[in-house]
Structures are given as structure tokens and as C-alpha cells.
Motif scaffolding. Structure first.
Motif, mmCIF file in Angstrom:
data_model
loop_
_atom_site.group_PDB
_atom_site.id
_atom_site.type_symbol
_atom_site.label_atom_id
_atom_site.label_comp_id
_atom_site.label_asym_id
_atom_site.label_seq_id
_atom_site.Cartn_x
_atom_site.Cartn_y
_atom_site.Cartn_z
ATOM 1 N N TYR A 1 -44.063 -4.238 -4.800
ATOM 2 C CA TYR A 1 -44.781 -3.297 -5.648
ATOM 3 C C TYR A 1 -43.813 -2.296 -6.249
ATOM 4 C CZ TYR A 1 -48.939 -5.264 -3.570
ATOM 5 O OH TYR A 1 -49.912 -6.139 -3.173
ATOM 6 N N CYS A 2 -43.883 -2.150 -7.567
ATOM 7 C CA CYS A 2 -43.025 -1.205 -8.282
ATOM 8 C C CYS A 2 -43.697 0.160 -8.317
ATOM 9 C CB CYS A 2 -42.764 -1.693 -9.697
ATOM 10 S SG CYS A 2 -41.777 -3.193 -9.751
ATOM 11 N N ILE A 3 -42.960 1.158 -7.876
ATOM 12 C CA ILE A 3 -43.483 2.515 -7.776
ATOM 13 C C ILE A 3 -42.840 3.400 -8.833
ATOM 14 C CG2 ILE A 3 -43.600 4.569 -6.295
ATOM 15 C CD1 ILE A 3 -43.575 2.718 -3.906
ATOM 16 N N GLY A 4 -43.640 4.275 -9.406
ATOM 17 C CA GLY A 4 -43.151 5.339 -10.268
ATOM 18 C C GLY A 4 -43.355 6.659 -9.561
ATOM 19 N N ILE A 5 -42.360 7.523 -9.611
ATOM 20 C CA ILE A 5 -42.453 8.839 -8.970
ATOM 21 C C ILE A 5 -42.466 9.900 -10.064
ATOM 22 C CG2 ILE A 5 -41.361 10.503 -7.433
ATOM 23 C CD1 ILE A 5 -40.093 8.163 -5.933
ATOM 24 N N ILE A 6 -43.501 10.728 -10.040
ATOM 25 C CA ILE A 6 -43.596 11.857 -10.963
ATOM 26 C C ILE A 6 -43.090 13.091 -10.232
ATOM 27 C CG2 ILE A 6 -45.151 13.338 -12.286
ATOM 28 C CD1 ILE A 6 -46.979 10.897 -12.624
ATOM 29 N N GLY B 1 -30.369 1.872 -12.321
ATOM 30 C CA GLY B 1 -31.410 0.973 -11.841
ATOM 31 C C GLY B 1 -32.817 1.524 -11.950
ATOM 32 N N LEU B 2 -32.976 2.742 -12.449
ATOM 33 C CA LEU B 2 -34.302 3.347 -12.594
ATOM 34 C C LEU B 2 -34.594 3.623 -14.055
ATOM 35 C CD1 LEU B 2 -34.306 6.088 -9.806
ATOM 36 C CD2 LEU B 2 -35.389 3.847 -9.713
ATOM 37 N N ARG B 3 -35.843 3.430 -14.420
ATOM 38 C CA ARG B 3 -36.281 3.916 -15.727
ATOM 39 C C ARG B 3 -36.528 5.412 -15.574
ATOM 40 N NH1 ARG B 3 -40.554 -0.634 -17.869
ATOM 41 N NH2 ARG B 3 -39.019 -2.313 -17.902
ATOM 42 N N VAL B 4 -36.132 6.166 -16.559
ATOM 43 C CA VAL B 4 -36.323 7.615 -16.524
ATOM 44 C C VAL B 4 -37.202 8.021 -17.693
ATOM 45 C CG1 VAL B 4 -35.185 9.866 -16.605
ATOM 46 C CG2 VAL B 4 -34.074 7.955 -15.424
ATOM 47 N N LYS C 1 -46.824 10.940 -18.717
ATOM 48 C CA LYS C 1 -47.796 10.039 -19.340
ATOM 49 C C LYS C 1 -47.153 8.715 -19.731
ATOM 50 C CE LYS C 1 -49.673 14.025 -21.208
ATOM 51 N NZ LYS C 1 -49.154 14.720 -22.318
ATOM 52 N N ASP C 2 -45.901 8.765 -20.115
ATOM 53 C CA ASP C 2 -45.187 7.523 -20.437
ATOM 54 C C ASP C 2 -44.996 6.676 -19.180
ATOM 55 O OD1 ASP C 2 -44.969 8.232 -23.127
ATOM 56 O OD2 ASP C 2 -43.064 9.272 -22.794
ATOM 57 N N LEU C 3 -44.743 7.319 -18.064
ATOM 58 C CA LEU C 3 -44.567 6.591 -16.802
ATOM 59 C C LEU C 3 -45.861 5.888 -16.403
ATOM 60 C CD1 LEU C 3 -42.621 7.549 -13.681
ATOM 61 C CD2 LEU C 3 -45.001 6.939 -13.408
ATOM 62 N N ILE C 4 -46.977 6.585 -16.459
ATOM 63 C CA ILE C 4 -48.224 5.949 -16.006
ATOM 64 C C ILE C 4 -48.701 4.872 -16.964
ATOM 65 C CG2 ILE C 4 -48.943 7.924 -14.610
ATOM 66 C CD1 ILE C 4 -51.012 8.548 -16.773
ATOM 67 N N ASN C 5 -48.202 4.866 -18.188
ATOM 68 C CA ASN C 5 -48.558 3.826 -19.144
ATOM 69 C C ASN C 5 -47.631 2.622 -19.101
ATOM 70 O OD1 ASN C 5 -50.916 4.918 -20.341
ATOM 71 N ND2 ASN C 5 -49.644 6.409 -21.404
ATOM 72 N N ASP C 6 -46.616 2.665 -18.266
ATOM 73 C CA ASP C 6 -45.691 1.537 -18.108
ATOM 74 C C ASP C 6 -46.409 0.433 -17.338
ATOM 75 O OD1 ASP C 6 -43.721 -0.278 -17.260
ATOM 76 O OD2 ASP C 6 -42.192 1.282 -17.178
#
Length: 74
Positions: free
Chosen positions: A4-9, A45-48, A53-58
Motif C-alpha cells: 500500500y502506497c502512503i501519502g503523508i500530509i 524516491g518520494l513525490r513531493v 489537495k494534489d497529494l490526495i488526488n494522486d
């Protein structure tokens, strides 16, 4: 088993803490971070993202964790 790919805000102290421990779990991978600060280094290795809002739309991110902690937000 799926990874599972995680995004951290929020990538201050608590966001980095979450990143460290999520990466110790075999089926989690920190994939992206969102931070409003303008002093972000190159996180290999991370998308920044500079807007959460851009992160949650990925569409490649499976779940999002909020790494921002402040007593002012409580």
C-alpha cells in the motif's frame, strides 16, 4: 501481498516519525509527502507536493496519513 502506497500530509517531526515506522511494515511504502514549507530538500524516491489537495488526488496513493500535530489544532 499488496504493498500500500502512503501519502503523508505534513512532514515535520511527526511526519518523519510516521515515515520511519510505516517503512518498517512490509506491506506499506511511503510514496509521497505534502508540505507547505519552502525549505524542503530533495527527498529521493518520494513525490513531493506543496498542496495537500494534489497529494490526495494522486491515484497511485492508497491511503493518506496526517503528520501534522499542533496543540493549536486540537
Amino acid at each position: 501481498m499488496k504493498t500500500y502506497c502512503i501519502g503523508i500530509i505534513g512532514y515535520g517531526g511527526f511526519g518523519k516519525f510516521l515515515h520511519h515506522w510505516f517503512n518498517k511494515i512490509n506491506f506499506f511504502k511511503v510514496f509521497a509527502i505534502a508540505e507547505t514549507g519552502n525549505v524542503l530538500m530533495d527527498y529521493q524516491g518520494l513525490r513531493v507536493y506543496y498542496d495537500w489537495k494534489d497529494l490526495i488526488n494522486d491515484t497511485e496513493i492508497d491511503t493518506v496519513s496526517i503528520g501534522k500535530f499542533s496543540l493549536a489544532n486540537a
